[in-house]
Motif scaffolding. Structure first.
Motif, PDB file in Angstrom:
ATOM      1  N   ASP A 186     -63.202  54.651 -25.559  1.00 48.70           N
ATOM      2  CA  ASP A 186     -62.039  55.536 -25.553  1.00 48.70           C
ATOM      3  C   ASP A 186     -61.717  56.077 -26.949  1.00 48.70           C
ATOM      4  OD1 ASP A 186     -61.792  55.216 -22.854  1.00 48.70           O
ATOM      5  OD2 ASP A 186     -60.062  53.870 -22.948  1.00 48.70           O
ATOM      6  N   ALA A 187     -62.130  55.376 -27.988  1.00 47.41           N
ATOM      7  CA  ALA A 187     -61.900  55.863 -29.348  1.00 47.41           C
ATOM      8  C   ALA A 187     -62.742  57.091 -29.643  1.00 47.41           C
ATOM      9  CB  ALA A 187     -62.219  54.767 -30.358  1.00 47.41           C
ATOM     10  N   LEU A 188     -63.763  57.327 -28.827  1.00 42.43           N
ATOM     11  CA  LEU A 188     -64.673  58.447 -29.061  1.00 42.43           C
ATOM     12  C   LEU A 188     -64.346  59.670 -28.225  1.00 42.43           C
ATOM     13  CD1 LEU A 188     -67.955  56.384 -29.146  1.00 42.43           C
ATOM     14  CD2 LEU A 188     -66.502  57.057 -31.056  1.00 42.43           C
ATOM     15  N   LYS A 189     -63.292  59.586 -27.456  1.00 43.61           N
ATOM     16  CA  LYS A 189     -62.890  60.750 -26.665  1.00 43.61           C
ATOM     17  C   LYS A 189     -62.444  61.856 -27.622  1.00 43.61           C
ATOM     18  CE  LYS A 189     -61.707  58.439 -22.418  1.00 43.61           C
ATOM     19  NZ  LYS A 189     -60.666  58.097 -21.471  1.00 43.61           N
ATOM     20  N   PRO A 190     -62.637  63.103 -27.228  1.00 40.49           N
ATOM     21  CA  PRO A 190     -62.309  64.224 -28.118  1.00 40.49           C
ATOM     22  C   PRO A 190     -60.857  64.203 -28.589  1.00 40.49           C
ATOM     23  CG  PRO A 190     -63.494  64.992 -26.199  1.00 40.49           C
ATOM     24  CD  PRO A 190     -63.173  63.547 -25.960  1.00 40.49           C
ATOM     25  N   LYS A 191     -60.702  64.343 -29.886  1.00 38.92           N
ATOM     26  CA  LYS A 191     -59.380  64.414 -30.510  1.00 38.92           C
ATOM     27  C   LYS A 191     -59.473  65.355 -31.692  1.00 38.92           C
ATOM     28  CE  LYS A 191     -58.224  59.682 -29.386  1.00 38.92           C
ATOM     29  NZ  LYS A 191     -57.924  58.374 -29.875  1.00 38.92           N
ATOM     30  N   ALA A 192     -58.360  65.858 -32.126  1.00 38.60           N
ATOM     31  CA  ALA A 192     -58.349  66.752 -33.281  1.00 38.60           C
ATOM     32  C   ALA A 192     -58.879  66.051 -34.523  1.00 38.60           C
ATOM     33  CB  ALA A 192     -56.938  67.263 -33.527  1.00 38.60           C
ATOM     34  N   SER A 193     -58.789  64.730 -34.578  1.00 39.57           N
ATOM     35  CA  SER A 193     -59.191  63.995 -35.775  1.00 39.57           C
ATOM     36  C   SER A 193     -60.700  63.960 -35.982  1.00 39.57           C
ATOM     37  CB  SER A 193     -58.661  62.565 -35.726  1.00 39.57           C
ATOM     38  OG  SER A 193     -59.220  61.885 -34.623  1.00 39.57           O
ATOM     39  N   TYR A 194     -61.481  64.448 -35.026  1.00 39.85           N
ATOM     40  CA  TYR A 194     -62.921  64.482 -35.241  1.00 39.85           C
ATOM     41  C   TYR A 194     -63.275  65.288 -36.484  1.00 39.85           C
ATOM     42  CZ  TYR A 194     -64.613  62.101 -31.137  1.00 39.85           C
ATOM     43  OH  TYR A 194     -64.917  61.139 -30.214  1.00 39.85           O
ATOM     44  N   LYS A 195     -62.491  66.308 -36.774  1.00 42.81           N
ATOM     45  CA  LYS A 195     -62.759  67.114 -37.967  1.00 42.81           C
ATOM     46  C   LYS A 195     -62.623  66.248 -39.218  1.00 42.81           C
ATOM     47  CE  LYS A 195     -61.809  71.598 -39.939  1.00 42.81           C
ATOM     48  NZ  LYS A 195     -61.037  72.812 -39.824  1.00 42.81           N
ATOM     49  N   GLN A 196     -61.680  65.325 -39.207  1.00 45.12           N
ATOM     50  CA  GLN A 196     -61.504  64.420 -40.329  1.00 45.12           C
ATOM     51  C   GLN A 196     -62.635  63.393 -40.382  1.00 45.12           C
ATOM     52  OE1 GLN A 196     -57.750  62.802 -39.295  1.00 45.12           O
ATOM     53  NE2 GLN A 196     -56.587  64.525 -40.076  1.00 45.12           N
ATOM     54  N   ILE A 197     -63.084  62.937 -39.221  1.00 40.65           N
ATOM     55  CA  ILE A 197     -64.117  61.905 -39.173  1.00 40.65           C
ATOM     56  C   ILE A 197     -65.444  62.439 -39.668  1.00 40.65           C
ATOM     57  CG2 ILE A 197     -65.492  60.476 -37.605  1.00 40.65           C
ATOM     58  CD1 ILE A 197     -62.973  60.166 -35.907  1.00 40.65           C
ATOM     59  N   ARG A 198     -65.810  63.613 -39.257  1.00 42.60           N
ATOM     60  CA  ARG A 198     -67.130  64.156 -39.613  1.00 42.60           C
ATOM     61  C   ARG A 198     -66.954  65.569 -40.137  1.00 42.60           C
ATOM     62  NH1 ARG A 198     -72.004  63.786 -41.468  1.00 42.60           N
ATOM     63  NH2 ARG A 198     -73.631  64.649 -40.207  1.00 42.60           N
ATOM     64  N   SER A 199     -66.531  65.713 -41.377  1.00 43.24           N
ATOM     65  CA  SER A 199     -66.192  67.027 -41.918  1.00 43.24           C
ATOM     66  C   SER A 199     -67.401  67.928 -42.110  1.00 43.24           C
ATOM     67  CB  SER A 199     -65.443  66.876 -43.240  1.00 43.24           C
ATOM     68  OG  SER A 199     -66.251  66.186 -44.167  1.00 43.24           O
ATOM     69  N   SER A 200     -68.611  67.366 -42.226  1.00 42.69           N
ATOM     70  CA  SER A 200     -69.769  68.232 -42.436  1.00 42.69           C
ATOM     71  C   SER A 200     -70.296  68.839 -41.134  1.00 42.69           C
ATOM     72  CB  SER A 200     -70.890  67.461 -43.138  1.00 42.69           C
ATOM     73  OG  SER A 200     -71.341  66.413 -42.322  1.00 42.69           O
ATOM     74  N   THR A 201     -69.790  68.402 -40.007  1.00 39.23           N
ATOM     75  CA  THR A 201     -70.129  68.971 -38.702  1.00 39.23           C
ATOM     76  C   THR A 201     -68.833  69.482 -38.092  1.00 39.23           C
ATOM     77  OG1 THR A 201     -71.893  67.358 -38.396  1.00 39.23           O
ATOM     78  CG2 THR A 201     -71.103  68.455 -36.431  1.00 39.23           C
ATOM     79  N   SER A 202     -68.892  70.595 -37.422  1.00 43.66           N
ATOM     80  CA  SER A 202     -67.661  71.100 -36.819  1.00 43.66           C
ATOM     81  C   SER A 202     -67.171  70.114 -35.755  1.00 43.66           C
ATOM     82  CB  SER A 202     -67.895  72.467 -36.183  1.00 43.66           C
ATOM     83  OG  SER A 202     -68.564  72.339 -34.945  1.00 43.66           O
ATOM     84  N   ALA A 203     -65.881  70.094 -35.555  1.00 44.73           N
ATOM     85  CA  ALA A 203     -65.287  69.181 -34.568  1.00 44.73           C
ATOM     86  C   ALA A 203     -65.875  69.432 -33.185  1.00 44.73           C
ATOM     87  CB  ALA A 203     -63.770  69.357 -34.551  1.00 44.73           C
TER      88      ALA A 203
END
Length: 84
Positions: A53-70
């Protein structure tokens, strides 16, 4: 039966990073603590496990992996979760 929790290596594969990077994310609070578990409590050498469930899409993906688009990260997670 598949596990509700993924290892740092499995999450690393999803995001195309190293397991060390995922461990750092866990230690830095990139994932909510309610989605994290240790393999051996807080004992030295214990490994992180991350709930799916921690891997479900969230806006914070941009923060987690900034070199890849969210959106790319979200799409990659969905692809890999479908394979499991």
């Amino acid at each position: 039966m598949e596990s509700e929790y993924l290892t740092t290596a499995e999450v690393a594969e999803m995001f195309r990073v190293t397991p060390t990077t995922v461990t750092r994310w866990c230690n830095q609070g990139k994932y909510p603590r309610k989605y994290l578990m240790r393999t051996n409590g807080n004992a030295k050498g214990s490994k992180w496990l991350i709930h799916r469930d921690a891997l479900k899409p969230k806006a914070s993906y941009k923060q987690i992996r900034s070199s890849t688009s969210a959106q790319e990260a979200i799409n990659r997670v969905y692809e890999l979760l479908e394979q499991v």
